[in-house]
Design a protein around this motif. Sequence first.
Motif, PDB file in Angstrom:
ATOM      1  N   SER A 220     -13.189  15.628 -13.433  1.00  0.00           N
ATOM      2  CA  SER A 220     -13.498  16.407 -12.361  1.00  0.00           C
ATOM      3  C   SER A 220     -14.816  17.343 -12.238  1.00  0.00           C
ATOM      4  CB  SER A 220     -12.420  17.470 -12.102  1.00  0.00           C
ATOM      5  OG  SER A 220     -12.372  18.269 -13.041  1.00  0.00           O
ATOM      6  N   GLU A 221     -15.228  17.363 -13.577  1.00  0.00           N
ATOM      7  CA  GLU A 221     -16.783  17.985 -13.434  1.00  0.00           C
ATOM      8  C   GLU A 221     -17.868  17.133 -13.021  1.00  0.00           C
ATOM      9  OE1 GLU A 221     -15.133  17.048 -16.441  1.00  0.00           O
ATOM     10  OE2 GLU A 221     -14.082  18.725 -16.687  1.00  0.00           O
ATOM     11  N   GLN A 225     -15.434  19.205  -8.749  1.00  0.00           N
ATOM     12  CA  GLN A 225     -15.477  20.832  -8.910  1.00  0.00           C
ATOM     13  C   GLN A 225     -16.535  21.361  -7.768  1.00  0.00           C
ATOM     14  OE1 GLN A 225     -15.945  21.822 -13.121  1.00  0.00           O
ATOM     15  NE2 GLN A 225     -13.742  21.424 -13.341  1.00  0.00           N
ATOM     16  N   LYS A 229     -16.094  23.942  -4.777  1.00  0.00           N
ATOM     17  CA  LYS A 229     -17.043  24.912  -4.712  1.00  0.00           C
ATOM     18  C   LYS A 229     -17.614  25.143  -3.567  1.00  0.00           C
ATOM     19  CE  LYS A 229     -19.047  26.358  -8.946  1.00  0.00           C
ATOM     20  NZ  LYS A 229     -20.213  26.206  -9.742  1.00  0.00           N
TER      21      LYS A 229
END
Lengths: 527, 504
Positions: A220-221, A225, A229
């Motif tokens: 997910s990085e 993410q 955000k």
Amino acid sequence: MGDSNYSKAYIQALIDELKTSKIYTDLQCAAQVDLAKPTLRLSELKKGVLNGLVNSGWDRKLRNAIYRFLQTNPKLQAPTPPPEHLKEPLVYLRKAQQSWEKRILKSLNSMCTELNIPLARKRPEKDQKEWAQKWTELGIDGPDLSQIRPVYAPKDFLEVIIGLQNPNYHGSDTPGFYHLWGIVQVPLKVKDIDELRLQYSDMSINQCQSGIDDAQDIPSELFEQERVKLGKKVISANHGPLAQEFSKKGCPTSMRATLWCQILAIEVDEIDILYYEQLKTNVLQHELLVDSLLYKDVKLTATNDDQYFVFEDFLYQVLLPFSRDTHVLKHFDYNSASPPKSYIRGRLGMEEFAVNYPPNGVIPFHGFAMYVAPMCFLFKETITLYYVFREMYIRYFFRLHSISSHPQGIVGLSLLFESLLQTHEPDLFFHLKSVGCHPLKVAFKWLVRAFSGYLSSDQVLLLWDRILAYNSMEILAGRFGGFNNITSHSIDPVKSLLQMKAPCFVHGAQRTKRPGAGSSQREAFCQ
Amino acid sequence: MSKGTKVPGYMQGKGSRNPRGIIGDREIRYKCSLQNTILDVLRGRPGWQEVPGQNNIQPNVNQANPKQAGQQSTGQQQANTGKSGSGSTTQGTTSGYKGSVRNPQGPGTQSAVPTRLQGDGDWDFYWCDREWLAQNYDTMFLYEHQKILHFRNHYELTRKNLMVKNLKRLKKQTERELGKAEGQSFEFFPTTYELPSEYHIFVEEFKKNPGIIWIMKPAARAQGRGIFLFRRLKDITDWKKGEYQPLSDPNREVPETYVVQRYIENPYLIGGRKFDVRVYVLVVSYNPLKVWLYRSGFARFSNTRFSLDSIEDTYVHLTNVAIQKNAPDYDPDKGCKWSTQQLRKYLSAKHGVEAVKKAFKGIDNIIIKSLQSVQKIIINDKHCFEMYGYDVLFDSDLKPWLIEINASPSLTASGKEDYDLKFGLLNDLLNVLDLENRLTGKEKRVGGWDLLWEDGPILADDGNMECAPNGTTASIPNSFLGCHNERKRQLRELYTAAQSIKKS
């Protein structure tokens, strides 16, 4: 708004619209609140109030309201076009739509006489109470539907569209040079792949998309993410165009509901709740033949669908009030269709006794409920669901079952589909045509339902994200014809759909495959 | 994938390298007591062969490499001779027990082993029913490589009264050792009492909380039979008098054990319907506890809309498919099921990813805690494995509650999708057990099964995800219930990797 792009009349219309809407009074109230603030200096009255409005977020709300108007009202070309031009500028298409409507009505009327049921009747007191009680579980025992049949299905509608002819286009009967290859014979200008590529540049293969690049096995990085955000920021800004821009790459599942509401400028307030309750009361008081049609449709489609059967009751709670909602009538200003008229008993043909039937002017067809079904995944409260659906319908979906020359109308989409396929998969197109399995005949029902029920619900929602984000339904047609090579593959429904629904289609495609000779595109298309 | 098992002899060379290579060189023989999906799966596996009926003598198929097989088994057999008792001394005895007829032979008679194998006991894998195991387990002797479904006393977890008893005990123990706070993690089963033995405590509790609804379930029956709800004590005294006693077993002298449970009155509803989630859990060993969790499963919806007004209407309240089938307007085509994936998508659209993660983590907790509660009681046996079907219910706060655990979850498919689910589930189960010996034994994921626990929690990443920055992902458990299940692709990659590891 001093932009010279907009004519005076258009801006006037906008101002009139705003003045009659709720935001006008709301703004006034907010301004008064600001006025009463002790810190405000008389000398800087205007500036102070304006600042106050910006600070309290009213500025955004006003912008959203204006944006909504711009999106829903087409820019006027000529100073004052006649209203029928707004509906449909081409006379022959207008006529075709009218005769299609006549056919629908005839079929509806004959069902009425055959089964001896009135178009509408008041419910007895007892029934009203019973209905009010079972409002949230209408699916348990519906009316007897064995005699009811859908008024028309996409198949019937396709026949009408195939039959359309432009009388000015070519006079001779011999299929000549001007004869179009596809089965749609209406010469409308549609976009080619390069224009689409530009328009949908945010979906090109080198851009990460929600729903693909946030899959479980991708860390997910890398993408998710950041996306979430950014999404949170967008949501907190509460600004329609921003949400729209964000959605071009797909909405993260948990934010979709909010984003859609922002794009469509829907904020359910007390007035909306009251309005819905009023519609509900109307449903309870009167019984329409259309109710049975809707019931039948839900039973035939959503209730039989593994994904949607759970939402059966929601669908009734949305569809039945929808049929009573006269707000929907407004969209007939720019819809080539016109609401059917009915006359009070014994006053046939007398204009002053004419009423729209059904009150919203929309006669449901086989599959209508599927416009609502995927949205049941988004909204928990029926009321929000209702208003989002209504807005989606009067912005987009109505075009999928009325004949018009609008580029996003069903005729335009069918043509776009055919032309893309012809240009980019000519072998495939020709082969299918020669074996008598015309691609549009397979794909038409997918287009009419905007793929709802043919793709899994999450795919449908990702697709509809794009409809909202680009404010255009061209993506529906684009999903097939060669267009997929500019977009990412995982939200590409074509492959799986063709496999599932049209075995002969795929089979045929494979037979045409020659070794080498640029078949890679087609392979991607039909694997 | 399974070239080796298709071609006897191909694996010969390799077999000698395997520590467990006892069936490396021949087909795998299986028995199956069921006629549904599991049989399809077993029949469909390349290199597997069904053991023919009871009295057929199995032809000698083990000659290809008798030496190896003999060596592997003799030591084991000797050790077990005493245990398996007197029934196994005479050669060729056809005792009534399946499986017990396999005779241990002296250390000197290696090559003769296969010919003496009686067809009936000659299996490598047995998908048996619980009754059979209960009858035969104690007299049965198993070879090292043999695998059999169920543990001896699986009922410790699947009988509703015993499950609760075990959970209560572990809860008390945890509270004693680690404090009240730790005990909180056991708050996943509703207040439950066993009847008739705890009737008096129940009545006391009942009087403390007037008005709440209780559910009464027979402890040993499955598929929702014999369940009813009540609100007044009068209902239960009527029942005690025998009005509710099942007619099916009038000869029974001991009153049937029931559990009475506080009814969860605020279940999570979708479209006005109640549902429960079926979660598949595979235990391959109790000591150390090794647990696998299957990604897919389904949510079963009640056919009608939920409301507390009509507690006589059993259909609303129970979501067991078996019960739903008797509902008057049941539509078998519809099945009233969602895949767990679908459910997870729905929930994350409504409540956000974090909330759903938390809820599903709760399910992991239920699984682990419940298995730990019986870890010391279950007779561990490395031949045994168990596939449990957990039934979990969410309440309106998305908190999962354990409803019950089944040791023989239904494997009969209700439709195409259901069939695909169960087919994949069982196939992957066989892949996890790995009788073909194709894996390294260190896998954390095999097909749709994820290793959830091996003597401690398993984390999703240790070392194989270098891109994870600053250790944020370090605490992600290796649990993916309701996540994307592309099992075929994973298996392909897995087997390719395992093969290359073994070669090197």
